[in-house]
Structures are given as structure tokens and as C-alpha cells.
Design a protein around this motif. Sequence first.
Motif, mmCIF file in Angstrom:
data_model
loop_
_atom_site.group_PDB
_atom_site.id
_atom_site.type_symbol
_atom_site.label_atom_id
_atom_site.label_comp_id
_atom_site.label_asym_id
_atom_site.label_seq_id
_atom_site.Cartn_x
_atom_site.Cartn_y
_atom_site.Cartn_z
ATOM 1 N N ARG A 1 12.940 4.387 1.468
ATOM 2 C CA ARG A 1 13.233 5.161 2.669
ATOM 3 C C ARG A 1 11.974 5.832 3.203
ATOM 4 N NH1 ARG A 1 17.729 9.463 1.684
ATOM 5 N NH2 ARG A 1 18.796 7.525 1.133
ATOM 6 N N ALA A 2 11.141 6.357 2.291
ATOM 7 C CA ALA A 2 9.914 7.032 2.701
ATOM 8 C C ALA A 2 8.941 6.065 3.354
ATOM 9 C CB ALA A 2 9.259 7.703 1.496
ATOM 10 N N VAL A 3 8.828 4.865 2.802
ATOM 11 C CA VAL A 3 7.936 3.848 3.369
ATOM 12 C C VAL A 3 8.407 3.453 4.758
ATOM 13 C CG1 VAL A 3 7.185 1.446 3.160
ATOM 14 C CG2 VAL A 3 7.090 2.961 1.175
ATOM 15 N N ALA A 4 9.693 3.226 4.922
ATOM 16 C CA ALA A 4 10.236 2.850 6.226
ATOM 17 C C ALA A 4 9.996 3.946 7.259
ATOM 18 C CB ALA A 4 11.731 2.562 6.104
ATOM 19 N N ASN B 1 0.820 -1.201 0.000
ATOM 20 C CA ASN B 1 0.000 0.000 0.000
ATOM 21 C C ASN B 1 0.857 1.255 0.000
ATOM 22 O OD1 ASN B 1 -3.137 0.004 0.348
ATOM 23 N ND2 ASN B 1 -2.466 -1.813 1.455
ATOM 24 N N LEU B 2 1.840 1.295 0.881
ATOM 25 C CA LEU B 2 2.647 2.504 1.031
ATOM 26 C C LEU B 2 3.527 2.749 -0.194
ATOM 27 C CD1 LEU B 2 3.589 2.377 4.813
ATOM 28 C CD2 LEU B 2 1.651 3.479 3.688
ATOM 29 N N ARG B 3 4.013 1.676 -0.810
ATOM 30 C CA ARG B 3 4.775 1.844 -2.055
ATOM 31 C C ARG B 3 3.898 2.442 -3.148
ATOM 32 N NH1 ARG B 3 7.783 -4.037 -2.084
ATOM 33 N NH2 ARG B 3 9.529 -3.503 -0.697
ATOM 34 N N TYR B 4 2.650 2.002 -3.195
ATOM 35 C CA TYR B 4 1.717 2.521 -4.195
ATOM 36 C C TYR B 4 1.492 4.018 -3.986
ATOM 37 C CZ TYR B 4 -2.743 3.466 -6.494
ATOM 38 O OH TYR B 4 -3.742 4.019 -7.256
ATOM 39 N N PHE B 5 1.217 4.432 -2.746
ATOM 40 C CA PHE B 5 0.961 5.843 -2.481
ATOM 41 C C PHE B 5 2.231 6.679 -2.642
ATOM 42 C CE2 PHE B 5 -2.774 3.982 -0.406
ATOM 43 C CZ PHE B 5 -3.759 4.790 -0.946
ATOM 44 N N ALA C 1 -0.200 6.514 7.616
ATOM 45 C CA ALA C 1 1.108 6.325 6.978
ATOM 46 C C ALA C 1 1.035 6.652 5.488
ATOM 47 C CB ALA C 1 1.594 4.900 7.194
ATOM 48 N N ALA C 2 -0.075 6.276 4.841
ATOM 49 C CA ALA C 2 -0.249 6.581 3.422
ATOM 50 C C ALA C 2 -0.277 8.084 3.183
ATOM 51 C CB ALA C 2 -1.537 5.938 2.903
ATOM 52 N N ALA C 3 -0.874 8.827 4.124
ATOM 53 C CA ALA C 3 -0.900 10.290 4.011
ATOM 54 C C ALA C 3 0.476 10.888 4.275
ATOM 55 C CB ALA C 3 -1.924 10.875 4.985
#
Length: 246
Positions: free
Chosen positions: A111-114, A96-100, A144-146
Amino acid sequence: MRKNAVVIAGLRVVRGGRPVIDGLDLSVPAGSVVGLLGPSGSGKTTLMRSVVGVQASVTGSVEVLGATAGTPALRRRVGYMTQDASVYTDLTVVQNLRYFAALAGVPSPARAVAAAVATVDLGGHERQRVGTLSGGERSRVSLAAALVGDPELLVLDEPTVGLDPVLRRDLWAVFRRLAAEGRTLLVSSHVMDEATQCDRLLLMRAGGLVADTTPDDLLAGTGAPDAERAFLTLIDRAARREEDVR
């Protein structure tokens, strides 16, 4: 003097042929937690959608971080958490976070996802499908997605709705930490006791602004013992003024 992250002048939103918000003026100080409080149907979500730039039938001026709301330049600078979870239950937290991150055009997505996972304290759940998480954990994934685009302004629409007191407390601790880092948070709620967690309060009723104040001034100005009764006092005062006008 603290700058404003959001400046709204003469905001008018029409839906179904009638104005939902009509002539609203307000500002949101940068680097603060601003609570947007009011009962269901008061216009909180419509206002937040206007700030993010996704609301239709908007007139007036909505300036966000020095630009017009909804412009491409704001794509990574503004994070938006909707009231209903906007993440995909069949994907893992990381997917999910990679997609956003890709949608936001993040240059270093791993790095942003972590960083987002660490901020919302979801370590250990990265490979877990969102559909198997608890309600509180799903709310953290949505937050986290935001956050994954590293925004300056976070617009959070009732992020604690349906959560128990412990989970609400934990999320508000995250919000305070984000503000301490210099971000601006506009957080809507109809839970009045969350007012004490904010630096500033915008109290809405029927699409209008009842008060723009601080938690301390709200209680002092109404003489009420808590935020809920203070808000009800303001609502009663507004209703009496409307009756006097009629």
C-alpha cells in the motif's frame, strides 16, 4: 501558534579541522515549505545532514519533531532525498520502493509503495528499471523512496538540480501538495527563482544564516525586483559588515 518541526541551537560542524558551520540557530515551522537557499559551498548539505542525523563532528542542539536528530524514533518520521540519486539503477521502480519500505519498517509495504508511486505520478513505470528512466523520472523515484515511509518531515537536498523548467515546476507542485497534506518540507536549492515557491526562506552564505524571512519580506526589505537580486543584495550587505568589523 504554529509549532516548529526543527529547532537548531548553537550548531557547529567541523570538517578538515575547520568549522563549516559555527554557532547556527534556526527553526523550521511545521506544515510549511521552507527553502534553504544559497550558493554552492554555503553549508546547505551539511545543515541538512545534521537535521537527518547523519553528519559527523556535530555539536550543539538539533531537535527534530521533538526528538534528537538521528534517533531511531525518527526513522520513519523523517524522509531524506539526497542530492545524488540514492536509488538502484538495476532495480525496477517497485523493487527500489519495496526495499526502502523494508528499511523504514513500513507495516503495509504494498500500500505504501502504491501511494508513493501515485504521489510522484510514476504510474505505468512501476516495472521499469530505474536505469532506463529519464533524469526527471529518476528524481521522482528518489522522492518516492523518501516518501514511502509516510514521513512527517521531508528533507530534500537540491531535488530539482539539473532538471528543465517544466520538470522543476511539476516537482514543486508535488511539494506544495505534500505541504497542504500537513507535511513539513525543508528544500535546498541554489536556484533563486525557486524562493517564490516557499512559505519561508533560510538564506545561507559561508556556513552562516544571512536571512530568515518570507519571499515577500525578502523583496520588500531589499527593494530588489526578484529573489536572485535580493539575495545578492543581502550578500553584499553581509560582506560590507564583515569589512567594517575588520
